[in-house]
Scaffold this motif. Structure first.
Motif, PDB file in Angstrom:
ATOM      1  N   LEU A   1      87.057  36.868  58.482  1.00 17.49           N
ATOM      2  CA  LEU A   1      87.613  38.121  57.960  1.00 17.49           C
ATOM      3  C   LEU A   1      86.810  38.682  56.789  1.00 17.49           C
ATOM      4  CD1 LEU A   1      91.474  37.587  57.960  1.00 17.49           C
ATOM      5  CD2 LEU A   1      90.210  39.326  59.195  1.00 17.49           C
ATOM      6  N   SER A   2      85.820  37.952  56.298  1.00 20.13           N
ATOM      7  CA  SER A   2      85.135  38.335  55.063  1.00 20.13           C
ATOM      8  C   SER A   2      84.006  39.327  55.329  1.00 20.13           C
ATOM      9  CB  SER A   2      84.580  37.087  54.380  1.00 20.13           C
ATOM     10  OG  SER A   2      83.582  36.488  55.188  1.00 20.13           O
ATOM     11  N   PHE A   3      83.476  39.899  54.225  1.00 19.82           N
ATOM     12  CA  PHE A   3      82.374  40.855  54.259  1.00 19.82           C
ATOM     13  C   PHE A   3      81.229  40.327  53.390  1.00 19.82           C
ATOM     14  CE2 PHE A   3      85.794  43.382  55.772  1.00 19.82           C
ATOM     15  CZ  PHE A   3      85.246  44.440  56.472  1.00 19.82           C
ATOM     16  N   CYS A   4      80.043  40.856  53.643  1.00 17.12           N
ATOM     17  CA  CYS A   4      78.858  40.513  52.844  1.00 17.12           C
ATOM     18  C   CYS A   4      78.331  41.769  52.156  1.00 17.12           C
ATOM     19  CB  CYS A   4      77.760  39.916  53.733  1.00 17.12           C
ATOM     20  SG  CYS A   4      78.107  38.251  54.302  1.00 17.12           S
ATOM     21  N   CYS A   5      77.998  41.639  50.859  1.00 13.85           N
ATOM     22  CA  CYS A   5      77.409  42.733  50.093  1.00 13.85           C
ATOM     23  C   CYS A   5      76.075  42.265  49.517  1.00 13.85           C
ATOM     24  CB  CYS A   5      78.345  43.178  48.965  1.00 13.85           C
ATOM     25  SG  CYS A   5      79.753  44.134  49.546  1.00 13.85           S
TER      26      CYS A   5
ATOM     27  N   GLY B   1      96.755  40.506  47.198  1.00 10.88           N
ATOM     28  CA  GLY B   1      96.704  39.106  47.598  1.00 10.88           C
ATOM     29  C   GLY B   1      96.230  38.878  49.016  1.00 10.88           C
ATOM     30  N   LYS B   2      96.023  39.943  49.793  1.00 10.93           N
ATOM     31  CA  LYS B   2      95.663  39.787  51.197  1.00 10.93           C
ATOM     32  C   LYS B   2      94.360  40.494  51.547  1.00 10.93           C
ATOM     33  CE  LYS B   2     100.484  39.381  52.701  1.00 10.93           C
ATOM     34  NZ  LYS B   2     101.524  39.916  53.604  1.00 10.93           N
ATOM     35  N   ARG B   3      93.528  40.745  50.559  1.00 11.19           N
ATOM     36  CA  ARG B   3      92.262  41.421  50.846  1.00 11.19           C
ATOM     37  C   ARG B   3      91.259  40.436  51.423  1.00 11.19           C
ATOM     38  NH1 ARG B   3      91.519  44.854  45.210  1.00 11.19           N
ATOM     39  NH2 ARG B   3      93.526  45.955  45.313  1.00 11.19           N
ATOM     40  N   PRO B   4      90.393  40.892  52.312  1.00  7.27           N
ATOM     41  CA  PRO B   4      89.351  40.013  52.834  1.00  7.27           C
ATOM     42  C   PRO B   4      88.395  39.583  51.727  1.00  7.27           C
ATOM     43  CG  PRO B   4      89.630  41.936  54.246  1.00  7.27           C
ATOM     44  CD  PRO B   4      90.437  42.192  53.011  1.00  7.27           C
ATOM     45  N   GLN B   5      87.813  38.407  51.910  1.00  4.37           N
ATOM     46  CA  GLN B   5      86.862  37.862  50.942  1.00  4.37           C
ATOM     47  C   GLN B   5      85.543  38.642  51.002  1.00  4.37           C
ATOM     48  OE1 GLN B   5      86.246  33.670  51.488  1.00  4.37           O
ATOM     49  NE2 GLN B   5      84.244  33.704  50.530  1.00  4.37           N
ATOM     50  N   ILE B   6      84.893  38.805  49.829  1.00  3.05           N
ATOM     51  CA  ILE B   6      83.598  39.493  49.754  1.00  3.05           C
ATOM     52  C   ILE B   6      82.563  38.502  49.243  1.00  3.05           C
ATOM     53  CG2 ILE B   6      82.296  41.400  48.741  1.00  3.05           C
ATOM     54  CD1 ILE B   6      84.891  42.936  48.451  1.00  3.05           C
ATOM     55  N   ASN B   7      81.510  38.287  50.037  1.00  4.39           N
ATOM     56  CA  ASN B   7      80.435  37.376  49.662  1.00  4.39           C
ATOM     57  C   ASN B   7      79.222  38.201  49.223  1.00  4.39           C
ATOM     58  OD1 ASN B   7      82.061  35.228  50.799  1.00  4.39           O
ATOM     59  ND2 ASN B   7      81.403  35.991  52.790  1.00  4.39           N
ATOM     60  N   VAL B   8      78.710  37.930  48.032  1.00  6.35           N
ATOM     61  CA  VAL B   8      77.557  38.663  47.504  1.00  6.35           C
ATOM     62  C   VAL B   8      76.317  37.792  47.690  1.00  6.35           C
ATOM     63  CG1 VAL B   8      76.538  39.759  45.495  1.00  6.35           C
ATOM     64  CG2 VAL B   8      79.011  39.844  45.831  1.00  6.35           C
ATOM     65  N   CYS B   9      75.397  38.249  48.528  1.00  4.05           N
ATOM     66  CA  CYS B   9      74.135  37.540  48.748  1.00  4.05           C
ATOM     67  C   CYS B   9      73.075  38.576  49.117  1.00  4.05           C
ATOM     68  CB  CYS B   9      74.280  36.489  49.851  1.00  4.05           C
ATOM     69  SG  CYS B   9      74.884  37.142  51.406  1.00  4.05           S
ATOM     70  N   GLU B  10      71.888  38.356  48.654  1.00  3.62           N
ATOM     71  CA  GLU B  10      70.811  39.313  48.894  1.00  3.62           C
ATOM     72  C   GLU B  10      70.486  39.367  50.383  1.00  3.62           C
ATOM     73  OE1 GLU B  10      66.257  40.262  47.330  1.00  3.62           O
ATOM     74  OE2 GLU B  10      67.347  38.489  46.646  1.00  3.62           O
ATOM     75  N   PHE B  11      70.465  40.584  50.941  1.00  6.10           N
ATOM     76  CA  PHE B  11      70.214  40.759  52.366  1.00  6.10           C
ATOM     77  C   PHE B  11      68.754  40.417  52.692  1.00  6.10           C
ATOM     78  CE2 PHE B  11      73.772  44.049  53.305  1.00  6.10           C
ATOM     79  CZ  PHE B  11      74.703  43.082  52.938  1.00  6.10           C
TER      80      PHE B  11
END
Length: 702
Positions: A145-149, A169-179
Motif C-alpha cells: 500500500l506504500s508509495f516511494c518519493c 491513522g490510516k494513510r499509506p506509508q511513504i518511503n523516501v529513497c533516491e530514484f
C-alpha cells in the motif's frame, strides 16, 4: 392480712418468673432469627457470586461478539473493494486510491513534484507463481500500500494530498529513497537454495525504483519461500540455514527463523491474488460464517442476560427477607430493653395486678402466635433458600459442563457454519439451475399453447369448409401429397387466368396510395407557401435589426471620439459588405473628414480603440481581449483610452476584459476588480535560448 400479702407476693413472683421466662424465650427467638439471617446472608453472597460470574461471562461474550462484528465489517469492506476491482484494479488497494492517483497526476502536471511518486507498490508487482501470494504479502506486510518519493519535499506534497482522502491513522506509508534507473546488484548477498526461490525471484518488477525500495525496506533477496511448514522447519531449524538466508515464509504465510516460528494472522492474499471471483466467493462464505457466529453470540448473550435478571430478582427477594428479619430482631430487642427497664413491682392492689397479668398473658399469647408465624415463614424461606441453592448448584454444574464442552462445540459449530455456507452456495446454484429448467418448461408450455391455438384455428377453418370432421384411414403423408398436388393445380390455374381477388385488391391499394400522395402534395404546397411567407417576414426583421445595430455602432463611435474632441463617421455598405471610417481630429471642419491612413500613429490607435469599443457594445461575448492598443499613443490619448475602457469594463462586470500592453500600468486606480499581471523582463545579451537537446529531453522523460 399476712395471708393476703403472701398471695400477692406469690402472684408478683410468678409474674416476675413469667417475665424472665418471656425474656428468655425472646432471647432464644433472637438467636434463631439471627441464625436464619446468617443463612440468608450466605445465600445472598452465593447469588451475588453467581451474578458476578454471569456478568464476567456476559462481558467476555460481548467482547467476542464485538470482535466478530468488527471482523464482519472488515470482510465486507474487503468484499466491496474486490467487487469494485472488477472494473478498476486500483480499488483493491482502497476505495480512495484511484482518486489519490488522479490528484498525484494533476499535481505532477502542475510541477509540484520534482519527480512523480511511485505507488501503490502492490500495483507494480506481478507474481510468477500465484500460490505464493499469501507468503509474499505476509513478508511485505504494509509495503504493497506504500508509495516511494525521490526527496522529502515531494514527500510533504504527497502527505498533503493523502490528507484529503485518508485519515491520519490510516494513510499509506511513504518511503523516501533516491530514484534510480538501475536495479541493485544483489547476487553476492542474496540467499541461495537449490530447491527454493527468494521473494525477489518470484516477483516480476518492471520499475527499478520499486525493486530497490523492497530490497532496502524488506531485504526480499534474503527471504526464501518454502511450500509447506514441515519442510520450512527442516530447512531453517533442523539443519544449518542456507547461505545469506535471514528468514523464510511458507505458502500459508507462516514466518520461520532459525530459532523461532510465527504463525500467520492472514488467511488469504488481499492485493496480489489473481482469481478475483474465487476471492469474492471465499469472502462471501467467510462473511456468512461470521454472521452465524455473531447470531450465536447474541443468543448466548440473551441467555446470560436472562440468567442475570433471574439471579438479581432472587437476590432482591432475599435482601427484602433479610430486612424483614432485621426489623423483627430490632423490635424484639426493644421489647427486651423495655422488660429490663421494668422496676420490681410494689405492693399494689390485687385487682390491678390481675389486670396486668391478664394483659401480660394476652401479650404472651400474641407473641407466641407471632413467633409461630415467624417460624412458619422461616420454614418457607428455608425451603425457598434450599430450592434456590439447589437451582444454583444445578445451574453452576450446567455452566461448568457447558464451559467444558464450549471449545469443541465452537470448533464443530465453525465447521458446521462452513458446511452450511457451502450448502447455501450449492443451494443457490441448484436453485438457479431449477429456475433455468422452470423457464425452459414455461417456454415449452407456451410453445405448446401456441401450437394448440394454431390447431384450433386450422380446425375452425376446416369446419368452415366442412362442418363435421371426417374420419379417414389414409396416412398423413398421403394426405399431404394430395394437398400439395391440389395446390399445384390451383397455382397453374391462377397463372393461366389470374386471381380476381388479388387483382381487385391491388387496384384498391394503388387507388389508396394515389389519394394519399395527392393529399401529401397538397399539404406540402401549403407548407411551402407558409415557409415563403415566414422567410419574407424574417428577412424584413433582419434588415431592420441590421440597420439598428449599424446606427448604434455609429452612435457609440461618435460619442467616444467626442471625449477627445474628435469627429468621425462610419459608412456601412451592407450590399457590398464593406465598412469605411473617416475621422477628423481637433476642432476642424466636420465636413473635412479624412481617411484613417492620413492620421498619426496615436490618433489612429485612439480611433481604433473607439471603433473596437463601439463594436464590443453591439455584440455579445463573455470575453473581450485587446493587444498593444496604446503603442503609438501619447500620454493624453492613452489616459483617455484607458479611462474609456475601464469605464466600459466597470459597467459590464458580467464580462471579462483582458488588455495586453508593454506600457506601465502603475497609474491605474486600485480596485478589487482590476488585476495586473506583469511578466519578467527578458535577459539582455542572451544569444541562445535555454532549450535542452532532444535526446536529453527524451532521457529525462524516461
Amino acid at each position: 392480712m399476712s395471708y393476703k400479702f403472701k398471695i400477692v407476693s406469690t402472684r408478683v413472683l410468678r409474674l416476675i418468673l413469667e417475665s424472665d421466662k418471656k425474656e428468655l424465650t425472646t432471647c432464644k427467638t433472637i438467636e434463631n432469627t439471627g441464625s436464619t439471617r446468617d443463612q440468608y446472608h450466605t445465600a445472598v453472597g452465593t447469588v451475588q457470586h453467581a451474578i458476578h460470574k454471569s456478568k464476567d461471562e456476559h462481558y467476555k461474550l460481548g467482547r467476542e461478539e464485538q470482535d466478530a462484528k468488527n471482523s464482519v465489517e472488515s470482510r465486507k469492506k474487503q468484499l466491496n473493494n474486490l467487487r469494485a476491482s472488477r472494473t478498476n484494479q486500483l480499488k483493491r488497494f482502497g476505495e480512495s486510491m484511484p482518486a489519490l492517483l488522479e490528484a498525484i497526476e494533476e499535481a505532477h502536471r502542475q510541477g509540484r513534484f520534482k519527480k512523480k511518486p511511485v505507488g501503490p507498490l502492490g500495483a507494480c508487482l506481478r507474481l510468477k507463481y500465484p500460490e505464493y501470494a499469501l507468503a509474499v504479502e505476509s513478508c511485505l506486510k504494509s509495503l504493497p500500500l506504500s508509495f516511494c518519493c525521490d526527496n522529502y519535499r515531494d514527500e510533504q506534497v504527497l502527505q498533503t494530498l493523502m490528507s484529503r482522502y485518508f485519515n491520519s491513522g490510516k494513510r499509506p506509508q511513504i518511503n523516501v529513497c533516491e530514484f534510480s534507473n538501475q536495479v541493485y546488484n544483489v547476487k553476492d548477498r542474496a540467499a541461495y537454495h537449490r530447491d527454493f526461490q527468494t521473494v525477489l525471484d518470484v516477483l516480476e518488477i518492471d520499475n527499478p525504483v520499486v525493486a530497490n525500495c523492497l530490497v532496502d525496506m524488506r531485504g526480499i533477496e534474503k527471504v526464501l519461500l518454502i511450500s509447506n511448514n514441515s519442510k520450512a522447519r527442516e530447512v531453517m531449524q533442523q539443519q544449518r540455514a542456507p547461505l545469506n538466508c535471514r528468514e523464510a515464509f511458507t505458502a500459508a504465510g507462516d514466518q520461520v527463523f532459525a530459532n523461532r516460528y510465527y504463525s500467520s494472522e492472514m488467511d488469504r492474499a488481499r492485493y496480489l491474488g489473481s482469481d478475483v471471483e474465487a476471492e469474492i466467493s471465499q469472502l462471501e462464505l467467510e462473511v456468512n460464517n461470521k454472521m452465524a457466529q455473531v447470531s450465536h453470540f447474541q443468543q448466548q448473550l440473551h441467555s446470560v442476560e436472562e440468567e442475570i435478571k433471574i439471579n438479581e430478582t432472587h437476590m432482591k427477594t432475599k435482601q427484602m427477607q433479610i430486612r424483614k428479619i432485621q426489623g423483627s430482631v430490632t423490635k424484639i430487642k426493644l421489647e427486651i430493653t423495655d422488660l429490663e427497664n421494668v422496676d420490681e413491682p410494689q405492693s399494689v392492689d390485687i385487682s390491678t395486678l390481675e389486670e396486668e397479668m391478664q394483659d401480660i398473658c394476652q401479650r404472651i399469647e400474641s407473641h407466641k402466635e407471632k413467633l409461630e408465624q415467624a417460624r412458619k415463614k422461616m420454614d418457607v424461606h428455608r425451603k425457598i433458600l434450599d430450592e434456590a441453592e439447589q437451582k444454583y448448584k444445578e445451574m453452576k454444574e450446567k455452566i461448568n459442563v457447558i464451559a467444558e464442552d464450549a471449545d469443541p462445540i465452537k470448533d464443530e459449530l465453525s465447521k458446521i457454519d462452513a458446511e452450511v455456507g457451502k450448502c447455501k452456495h450449492h443451494k443457490r446454484h441448484y436453485e438457479e439451475k431449477k429456475r433455468e429448467h422452470m423457464d425452459g418448461i414455461d417456454k415449452l408450455k407456451e410453445n405448446l399453447k401456441n401450437k394448440e391455438t394454431i390447431l384450433e384455428e386450422n380446425t375452425a377453418k376446416a369446419k368452415q369448409i366442412f362442418a363435421e370432421r371426417i374420419d379417414v384411414t389414409r396416412t398423413p403423408k398421403s394426405i399431404d401429397m394430395e394437398i400439395n398436388r391440389l395446390r399445384e393445380r390451383i397455382n397453374r390455374e391462377q397463372e393461366r387466368h389470374g386471381n380476381k381477388e388479388e387483382i381487385t385488391r391491388q387496384y384498391y391499394d394503388v387507388l389508396e396510395r394515389y389519394k394519399n400522395v395527392k393529399s401529401q402534395i397538397k399539404n406540402l404546397k401549403r407548407f411551402m407557401q407558409l415557409l415563403d411567407k415566414i422567410m419574407e417576414e424574417r428577412h424584413k426583421a433582419y434588415k431592420i435589426f441590421r440597420r439598428y445595430i449599424s446606427l448604434r455602432c455609429k452612435y457609440y463611435f461618435d460619442s467616444m471620439l467626442s471625449q477627445r474632441g474628435y469627429h468621425g463617421k462610419m459608412s456601412f455598405d451592407h450590399k457590398n459588405a464593406t465598412l469605411s471610417i473617416a475621422v477628423q481630429p481637433g476642432e476642424g471642419d466636420k465636413a473635412a473628414l479624412s481617411d484613417m491612413r492620413s492620421l498619426s500613429g496615436g490618433e489612429r490607435s485612439f480611433s481604433t480603440v473607439c471603433f473596437i469599443l463601439s463594436l464590443w457594445d453591439t455584440m455579445e461575448s463573455p470575453f473581450r481581449c485587446l493587444d498593444e492598443f496604446d503603442v503609438y499613443m501619447d500620454m493624453v490619448n492613452r489616459r483617455i483610452s484607458m479611462d474609456m475602457m475601464l469605464k466600459v469594463a466597470d459597467s459590464q462586470r458580467y464580462r471579462q476584459f483582458i488588455f495586453l500592453t508593454p506600457q506601465s500600468m502603475s497609474s491605474l486606480p486600485s480596485s478589487r476588480l482590476i488585476r495586473i499581471l506583469r511578466m519578467h523582463d527578458p535577459e539582455r545579451g542572451q544569444t541562445t535560448l535555454p532549450f535542452r537537446p532532444l535526446d536529453q529531453a527524451e532521457d529525462s522523460d524516461e
